[in-house]
Design an enzyme around this catalytic site. Structure first.
Site, PDB file in Angstrom:
ATOM      1  N   ALA A  10       0.826  -1.216   0.000  1.00  0.00           N
ATOM      2  CA  ALA A  10       0.000   0.000   0.000  1.00  0.00           C
ATOM      3  C   ALA A  10       0.860   1.266   0.000  1.00  0.00           C
ATOM      4  O   ALA A  10       0.591   2.214  -0.742  1.00  0.00           O
ATOM      5  CB  ALA A  10      -0.925  -0.023   1.212  1.00  0.00           C
ATOM      6  N   THR A  77       9.422  -1.837   2.508  1.00  0.00           N
ATOM      7  CA  THR A  77       9.137  -3.271   2.602  1.00  0.00           C
ATOM      8  C   THR A  77       8.547  -3.551   3.980  1.00  0.00           C
ATOM      9  O   THR A  77       8.627  -2.706   4.872  1.00  0.00           O
ATOM     10  CB  THR A  77      10.425  -4.116   2.388  1.00  0.00           C
ATOM     11  OG1 THR A  77      11.334  -3.844   3.449  1.00  0.00           O
ATOM     12  CG2 THR A  77      11.085  -3.787   1.057  1.00  0.00           C
ATOM     13  N   VAL A 133       6.374   6.414  12.125  1.00  0.00           N
ATOM     14  CA  VAL A 133       5.609   6.709  13.342  1.00  0.00           C
ATOM     15  C   VAL A 133       4.363   7.525  13.013  1.00  0.00           C
ATOM     16  O   VAL A 133       4.458   8.631  12.493  1.00  0.00           O
ATOM     17  CB  VAL A 133       6.463   7.524  14.345  1.00  0.00           C
ATOM     18  CG1 VAL A 133       5.683   7.741  15.636  1.00  0.00           C
ATOM     19  CG2 VAL A 133       7.777   6.830  14.627  1.00  0.00           C
ATOM     20  N   GLY A 135       1.874   7.271  10.781  1.00  0.00           N
ATOM     21  CA  GLY A 135       1.352   7.462   9.427  1.00  0.00           C
ATOM     22  C   GLY A 135       1.528   8.886   8.939  1.00  0.00           C
ATOM     23  O   GLY A 135       2.645   9.377   8.802  1.00  0.00           O
ATOM     24  N   ASP A 201       3.153  -3.220  17.295  1.00  0.00           N
ATOM     25  CA  ASP A 201       3.273  -2.128  16.326  1.00  0.00           C
ATOM     26  C   ASP A 201       3.428  -0.782  17.049  1.00  0.00           C
ATOM     27  O   ASP A 201       4.327   0.008  16.728  1.00  0.00           O
ATOM     28  CB  ASP A 201       2.034  -2.127  15.416  1.00  0.00           C
ATOM     29  CG  ASP A 201       2.011  -0.941  14.484  1.00  0.00           C
ATOM     30  OD1 ASP A 201       2.871  -0.883  13.588  1.00  0.00           O
ATOM     31  OD2 ASP A 201       1.153  -0.049  14.661  1.00  0.00           O
ATOM     32  N   LYS A 205       6.875   1.899  17.275  1.00  0.00           N
ATOM     33  CA  LYS A 205       6.835   3.346  17.031  1.00  0.00           C
ATOM     34  C   LYS A 205       7.391   4.097  18.235  1.00  0.00           C
ATOM     35  O   LYS A 205       8.137   5.073  18.088  1.00  0.00           O
ATOM     36  CB  LYS A 205       5.395   3.781  16.741  1.00  0.00           C
ATOM     37  CG  LYS A 205       4.887   3.214  15.415  1.00  0.00           C
ATOM     38  CD  LYS A 205       3.386   3.323  15.274  1.00  0.00           C
ATOM     39  CE  LYS A 205       2.926   2.731  13.939  1.00  0.00           C
ATOM     40  NZ  LYS A 205       1.480   2.539  13.863  1.00  0.00           N
ATOM     41  N   GLY A 308      -2.495   3.714   6.275  1.00  0.00           N
ATOM     42  CA  GLY A 308      -3.070   3.919   4.940  1.00  0.00           C
ATOM     43  C   GLY A 308      -1.971   4.242   3.954  1.00  0.00           C
ATOM     44  O   GLY A 308      -0.980   4.889   4.318  1.00  0.00           O
TER      45      GLY A 308
END
Lengths: 324, 206
Positions: A10, A77, A133, A135, A201, A205, A308
């Site tokens: 994405a 990646t 961190v 998005g 996740d 961050k 996103g």
């Protein structure tokens, strides 16, 4: 600027697609099995159309993209833990060629921060990692602008999946399993959601942010090596075991539960926390929020989309702009 | 309840009163012992008669507390026509209740004892097999170990005791000012022994 983009998920595909709009040219694009490389500019749409049809992106090997002609390598990646490979080797290869690196992959800066900085010190290239961190939220840039030395803590809701689950549970009085299944149907949660709901996740961050804060106090790479933080140093607790009844009890008291990660110079802490129902941290849905505690500025908060393709690509491209 | 007239005051200066109990080690302040002293504020009201103040201070000395300050507002009267006195003392934690009992037994009216003792509140939610692991024992351990007092509790065990499903309880605790972070730490440790998860506010926030 010429961009080599590794990763065609994405984020990678959004970076490649949006690059021309930002005045950049994609000269290499690779996924894990193939690549398309053209020093004169890759036809991104055609390459992605091939991939969507089930064909390889192009005729080249992924390694050709890494060795291709670009000013900045965009490493998008999938994040890997431990040795952060193959992402780390990609960073090394680009820096050894005196190219810049922009990371969307959290692995190298969460697990091998000091090594990345060492490679950068020996290179004419620079490394930026805003997209790792929050998005689209400019966390690293804000901390940098404010002066990391004066920032004592960065905390926030940094995982959209976990936040979606918790806010749906609270709003609808539903149980974890029910909401998770719904999130999976909506594509908000992965088939294997453990990375998100177990707090890994968010912890990655926060580890990156803790490294940024600690680095501000270091005068040398040796010092940084001593104080760097990795995922193994983080205290992490997920949201899997939270029953609906806990959220109900919290709500009766004007509170709710959010998976909050906090990075300070003391380390990293991620876990479900009680927060005021109408407080800064109680964002709903997949929204993220970051709070920065600053010595002079006080408390700052930035909220936005934490994931996103296009959202994260906007952070990657902001980093690319910093390199110009 | 109106206070009874007190007995004639001990004529000796207050700071020598404890000499009476010189052989009673248990009533001494720490003076080299490792017991931690805690500061307390007691508000009293005294009848405007000679010797009342000294009588009120005797239980403090008798119980081995250190007198830090006395604020004696002789000019102002309480609604009941008595004189308000505020006394700051420090003593080992287990002596404080004894001092209050002694004061009351001497007919001294204690208006307020230690409004500051529990100056902070913290709310946490416990998640786990709360009923099956003896919730009252858990609460007792939390109070004993953290020094905080459980002000109220709400339990939600929709699946009932003995079920595989987790139940939740919201606790509101009163803690000494500035101690909420360590109280939360202690609660986590106590809860971990029974596999109970603790959802707490962020450190430093209530």
């Amino acid at each position: 600027m010429k961009l080599g983009v590794l990763g065609a998920g994405a984020v990678g595909r959004s970076v490649a697609t949006l690059a021309p709009e930002y005045g950049h040219e994609v000269t290499a694009l690779a996924d894990s099995s193939a690549a398309v490389v053209d020093a004169g500019g890759v036809d991104v749409d055609a390459a992605l159309a091939r991939k969507d049809a089930g064909d390889p992106l192009g005729d080249a090997e992924p390694g050709d993209a890494l060795a291709g002609e670009y000013d900045a390598l965009v490493e998008a990646t999938p994040t890997t833990l431990g040795d952060a490979e193959p992402g780390f080797s990609h960073v090394r290869a680009a820096l050894e060629r005196d190219r810049h690196v922009v990371l969307a992959n959290k692995g190298p800066v969460a697990e091998r921060y000091a090594e990345v900085r060492e490679l950068e010190a020996d290179s004419a290239g620079e490394v930026y990692f805003e997209a790792t961190v929050g998005g689209a939220i400019p966390v690293c840039a804000t901390v940098d602008d404010l002066g990391a030395k004066h920032v004592s803590a960065v905390r926030g809701v940094l995982n959209g999946t976990a936040n979606f689950v918790l806010s749906r549970m609270a709003a609808e009085g539903l149980d974890y399993d029910h909401v998770l299944a719904e999130a999976q149907d909506l594509g908000v949660a992965e088939a294997d959601p453990s990375f998100d709901v177990e707090g890994t996740d968010a912890a990655l961050k926060c580890v990156i942010l803790a490294n940024v804060l600690r680095e501000a106090d270091c005068d040398s790479l040796d010092e940084l090596r001593e104080v760097e933080v990795t995922l193994a140093d983080a205290e992490v607790e997920g949201i899997r075991d939270i029953p609906g009844s806990a959220l109900e009890l919290a709500a009766e008291d004007g509170r709710t539960v959010r998976l909050v990660g906090e990075a300070t110079r003391d380390g990293v802490n991620v876990g479900p926390r009680l927060v005021p129902e109408n407080g800064t941290l109680s964002v709903t849905g997949t929204r993220n929020i970051v709070e920065i505690d600053h010595e002079y500025a006080g408390e700052l908060a930035i909220s936005g989309r934490g994931a996103g393709g296009e959202e994260t690509a906007s952070a990657v491209l902001a980093d690319v702009a910093r390199l110009e | 309840m109106p206070s009874e007239p007190t007995t004639a005051p001990d004529e000796r200066p207050v700071d020598t009163v404890e000499a009476d109990d010189g052989d009673d080690a248990a009533a001494e302040t720490d003076g080299g012992h490792e017991t931690e002293l805690q500061a307390h504020t007691i508000r009293l009201e005294l009848v405007d008669e000679p010797g009342q103040l000294l009588a009120a201070l005797k239980p403090i000395a008798d119980n081995g507390a250190n007198l830090l300050s006395i604020f004696h507002e002789r000019g102002s009267l309480t609604p009941r026509g008595r004189i308000p006195v505020e006394v700051d003392i420090e003593c080992p934690p287990d002596r404080f209740e004894g001092i209050l009992d002694d004061l009351r037994s001497r007919g001294v009216n204690v208006i307020q004892a230690d409004a500051e003792e529990y100056g902070d509140e913290v709310t946490v939610v416990l998640v786990g097999h709360l009923v099956d692991t003896d919730l009252s024992d858990t609460l007792k351990n939390i109070q004993d170990c953290s020094g905080a007092s459980v002000a109220d509790i709400d339990l939600s065990a929709p699946a009932g005791a003995g079920s595989e499903a987790h139940s939740s309880a919201r606790l509101r605790l009163r803690a000494r000012a500035g101690e909420t972070a360590s109280v939360v730490e202690t609660i986590r440790a106590v809860a971990a022994e029974k596999d109970i998860d603790v959802i707490a506010p962020l450190e430093g926030r209530r």
